[in-house]
Write an enzyme that holds these catalytic residues in place. Structure first.
Site, PDB file in Angstrom:
ATOM      1  N   GLU A  34       6.110  -1.912 -11.385  1.00 45.78           N
ATOM      2  CA  GLU A  34       5.491  -0.772 -12.072  1.00 45.78           C
ATOM      3  C   GLU A  34       6.549   0.230 -12.497  1.00 45.78           C
ATOM      4  OE1 GLU A  34       2.138   2.617 -10.894  1.00 45.78           O
ATOM      5  OE2 GLU A  34       3.385   1.710  -9.343  1.00 45.78           O
ATOM      6  N   HIS A  36       8.426   3.644 -12.990  1.00 45.51           N
ATOM      7  CA  HIS A  36       8.533   4.796 -12.092  1.00 45.51           C
ATOM      8  C   HIS A  36       9.327   5.933 -12.719  1.00 45.51           C
ATOM      9  CE1 HIS A  36       6.786   2.389  -8.866  1.00 45.51           C
ATOM     10  NE2 HIS A  36       6.731   3.479  -8.143  1.00 45.51           N
ATOM     11  N   ASP A  45       8.506   0.203  -5.640  1.00 50.13           N
ATOM     12  CA  ASP A  45       7.548  -0.003  -4.551  1.00 50.13           C
ATOM     13  C   ASP A  45       7.927  -1.198  -3.686  1.00 50.13           C
ATOM     14  OD1 ASP A  45       6.078   2.186  -5.338  1.00 50.13           O
ATOM     15  OD2 ASP A  45       4.565   1.031  -6.420  1.00 50.13           O
ATOM     16  N   HIS A 120       2.550   0.688  -2.447  1.00 44.67           N
ATOM     17  CA  HIS A 120       1.929   0.949  -3.763  1.00 44.67           C
ATOM     18  C   HIS A 120       0.568   1.570  -3.525  1.00 44.67           C
ATOM     19  CE1 HIS A 120       0.886   0.489  -7.949  1.00 44.67           C
ATOM     20  NE2 HIS A 120      -0.067  -0.395  -7.702  1.00 44.67           N
ATOM     21  N   GLU A 122      -2.185   2.210  -5.066  1.00 44.98           N
ATOM     22  CA  GLU A 122      -3.444   1.591  -5.488  1.00 44.98           C
ATOM     23  C   GLU A 122      -3.786   0.316  -4.729  1.00 44.98           C
ATOM     24  OE1 GLU A 122      -1.055   2.701  -7.494  1.00 44.98           O
ATOM     25  OE2 GLU A 122      -1.857   3.633  -9.315  1.00 44.98           O
ATOM     26  N   HIS A 176       4.399  10.058  -7.487  1.00 46.63           N
ATOM     27  CA  HIS A 176       4.811   8.817  -8.152  1.00 46.63           C
ATOM     28  C   HIS A 176       6.075   9.100  -8.959  1.00 46.63           C
ATOM     29  CE1 HIS A 176       4.505   5.005 -10.326  1.00 46.63           C
ATOM     30  NE2 HIS A 176       4.688   5.684 -11.442  1.00 46.63           N
ATOM     31  N   GLU A 181       9.735   9.102  -3.243  1.00 41.63           N
ATOM     32  CA  GLU A 181      10.156   7.773  -3.698  1.00 41.63           C
ATOM     33  C   GLU A 181      11.609   7.780  -4.145  1.00 41.63           C
ATOM     34  OE1 GLU A 181       6.375   5.191  -5.076  1.00 41.63           O
ATOM     35  OE2 GLU A 181       7.120   6.576  -6.599  1.00 41.63           O
TER      36      GLU A 181
END
Length: 268
Positions: A34, A36, A45, A120, A122, A176, A181
């Site tokens: 994904e 970032h 992630d 992650h 979700e 995010h 992160e």
């Protein structure tokens, strides 16, 4: 705290090596592919999940299984990956089936204590469903204990406050490509962080109070991250890792089979 410098990875074992790990728990890291934002790579992630799993395996006897590199679809209020090329989204049913099947394989191989480490946002409910289905399929006679945790679940308020000394904590859904992160990646894989692209100012993003489809430009900031990475440091990343390792270790110590050979105490 005594540390084993070579954590046990399934991917580096031979069949003979694997036979020496009987009775050890399994750690299954799960991430995503994904976007970032401007300074972090698509593997963020997955790298965080695997890095934390290896830190755990360095202080307790466990086998780290290959990281699941794909995750559930990235939503605008917690990622927004579908609006950017390169993000690979799975459906909820695929994530559920994938987790269920992998867990059943681990159980069939004799693993009775299994830890899932997710990075992650979700993924969470779909991992839970896959775990439940696997446990139901295995049956109570299998005598299996399975734990799922997100790396942020057990962080103390002190750690969170220390990380957000230069900005407000936006909540985990919006964190995010932000401070935590970026700090974790600076600690785990600094060579992958484009430090020159970390914005020098904050990012103001207030997501709408609803979700619409099809998605439209503007649902997610054009930068790709949902919160600012200003103030990120490797030291903060190490603080998060230390806190997360200790929290997860204690959960395993409490929930896993008492026969699990905890060879290294957390507070020697």
């Amino acid at each position: 705290m005594t540390v084993n410098p070579i954590p046990t990875r399934l991917s580096s074992l031979t069949l003979e090596d694997l036979s020496q790990t009987e009775g050890m728990p399994a750690i299954l890291p799960i991430g995503s592919t994904e976007q970032h934002g401007p300074c972090l790579p698509y593997c963020t992630d997955a790298t965080i999940a695997e890095g934390l799993a290896l830190r755990l395996a360095a202080v307790l006897p466990a086998v780290v299984y290959p990281t699941i590199q794909y995750g559930y679809r990235s939503n605008p209020k917690s990622g927004g990956g579908a609006l950017f090329p390169g993000t690979i989204d799975l459906s909820g049913s695929t994530v559920i089936a994938l987790v269920r099947d992998v867990l059943l394989e681990l159980i069939a191989d004799g693993r009775r204590n299994i830890l899932i480490v997710n990075a992650h946002f979700e993924n969470d409910p779909f991992i839970t469903e896959g775990m439940c289905l696997a446990m139901e399929a295995a049956g109570s006679g299998a005598n299996v204990q399975c734990i799922q945790t997100n790396w942020w679940d057990g962080l103390t308020p002190e750690t969170i406050n220390a990380c957000f000394d230069a900005s407000d904590f936006p909540g985990w859904a919006l964190e995010h490509g932000g401070v935590t992160e970026t700090s974790l990646m600076l600690a785990l894989a600094p060579e992958l962080v484009r430090t020159e692209r970390i914005p020098s100012s904050g990012l103001e993003f207030v997501p709408p109070a609803y979700l619409r489809f099809p998605l439209k430009k503007g649902d997610v900031p054009i930068e790709g991250n949902l919160s600012p990475a200003v103030g990120s440091t490797a030291e903060k990343g190490e603080l998060i890792l230390k806190d997360a390792v200790e929290s997860i270790y204690r959960a395993c110590e409490k929930e896993f089979d008492a026969a699990w050979p905890f060879a290294i105490a957390m507070h020697n």
